[in-house]
Design a protein around this motif. Structure first.
Motif, short mmCIF file in Angstrom:
data_model
loop_
_atom_site.label_atom_id
_atom_site.label_comp_id
_atom_site.label_asym_id
_atom_site.label_seq_id
_atom_site.Cartn_x
_atom_site.Cartn_y
_atom_site.Cartn_z
N VAL A 60 -5.57 -2.36 -4.11
CA VAL A 60 -5.15 -1.75 -3.23
C VAL A 60 -4.39 -2.54 -2.00
N ALA A 113 3.39 4.78 3.58
CA ALA A 113 3.67 6.88 3.24
C ALA A 113 2.31 6.85 2.59
N ASN A 114 2.59 7.77 1.56
CA ASN A 114 1.24 8.40 0.81
C ASN A 114 1.24 7.17 0.15
N GLY A 115 -0.16 6.94 -0.13
CA GLY A 115 -1.03 5.85 -1.13
C GLY A 115 -0.47 4.45 -0.94
N ALA A 116 -0.03 4.13 0.44
CA ALA A 116 0.30 3.00 0.09
C ALA A 116 -1.69 2.55 1.39
N GLY A 117 -2.12 2.62 1.17
CA GLY A 117 -4.14 2.05 0.75
C GLY A 117 -4.32 2.02 3.18
N THR A 124 -8.05 2.96 2.87
CA THR A 124 -8.59 2.51 2.26
C THR A 124 -8.59 0.82 3.53
N GLU A 136 -6.09 10.08 9.66
CA GLU A 136 -5.03 10.70 9.83
C GLU A 136 -5.70 12.37 10.88
#
Ligand code: ATP
Length: 241
Positions: free
Chosen positions: A19, A38-42, A45, A166
């Motif tokens: 990731v 963005a969503n899922g960018a990491g 993580t 977030e």
């Protein structure tokens, strides 16, 4: 002077799924650093990689110059890294105050009765709502109150660095404003360094001194928040033009 938190060439993966691909990032002492993307960018993580929470990590992570990437999650917490995870992670069946008391376990030494009372008072001064609701089960608190509780619990560990994932998620704008105002006070009054992951780029850039932009596991931009906020690509993708 080296940054309080330094990441050098950090890779992170869930099993076979890579990731993060070689992250370099600094969080200076006493400053707020925002991580946008963005969503899922990491982003989540990356916070997990710092505290070695549920993800495998390669590369160097230093806190105040000391390597922490070989340590366990508990050891990293005791070294002064407070994590407010996405989803908040409070214990639903315990009361608000019981959750706060548990937060003190992240300290190198458990506080005595007087120190515990003092710490609770400090948290309640920031979050009067939590004081009113101290005896209420955490699972029955509103979303905003649960977010305050998650932040309060991390503060009970007296961290040098707060990782905030977030804080605005799912909350009404007025509540978000409140929480950000409190974060600013905590940063200013306690000189606490914060690494903030936030979808609401406008708010994040208002609070932060510096910002990084993450795209599919790589840092593609970083700088002073004003400069990042003026960047055309950031304005188009994250600030609504
Ligand atoms: P969002 O803003 O949507 O929360 P993010 O930038 O925080 O996104 P991550 O939650 O770090 O992104 O997720 C990055 C990638 O890792 C995604 O493709 C996600 O599906 C994957 N991922 C996250 N957690 C796990 C997990 N426990 N096991 C496998 N893959 C995961």
């Amino acid at each position: 002077m080296p940054a309080l938190l330094e990441l050098r060439g950090v890779h992170a993966a869930y099993g076979p799924t890579a990731v993060l691909h070689g992250i370099d990032l600094d969080v200076p002492e006493g400053r707020v650093t925002a991580l946008l993307g963005a969503n899922g960018a990491g982003k989540t993580t990356l916070l997990r990689a710092v505290c070695r929470h549920m993800v495998s990590v390669r590369g160097e992570v230093r806190l105040a110059g000391e390597r922490i990437d070989g340590r366990s999650t508990e050891q990293i917490a005791r070294l002064g890294v407070g994590h407010v995870p996405d989803g908040r992670g409070t214990f639903a069946h315990l009361t608000a105050e019981e959750n706060l008391r548990l937060g003190a376990q992240a300290r190198p030494r458990h506080p005595g009765r007087a120190a515990m009372a003092e710490a609770l008072d400090r948290i309640y001064a920031y979050f009067p709502r939590l004081k009113e609701r101290r005896a209420q089960q955490a699972g029955t608190l509103s979303g905003g109150e649960q977010q305050m509780l998650a932040i309060g619990r991390a503060l009970m560990g007296e961290p040098r660095l707060l990782l905030l994932d977030e804080p605005s998620f799912g909350l009404a704008p007025l509540v978000v404003r409140d929480i950000f105002a409190i974060m600013r006070r905590i940063n200013q009054e306690q000189r606490m360094a914060i690494l903030l992951v936030e979808q609401n780029a406008r708010l994040a850039l208002e609070l932060a001194d510096t910002a990084y932009l993450l795209e599919t596991g790589r840092i593609v931009l970083h700088g002073a928040s004003e400069d990042v906020g003026r960047n055309d690509a950031v304005r188009r993708a994250y600030l609504g033009g």
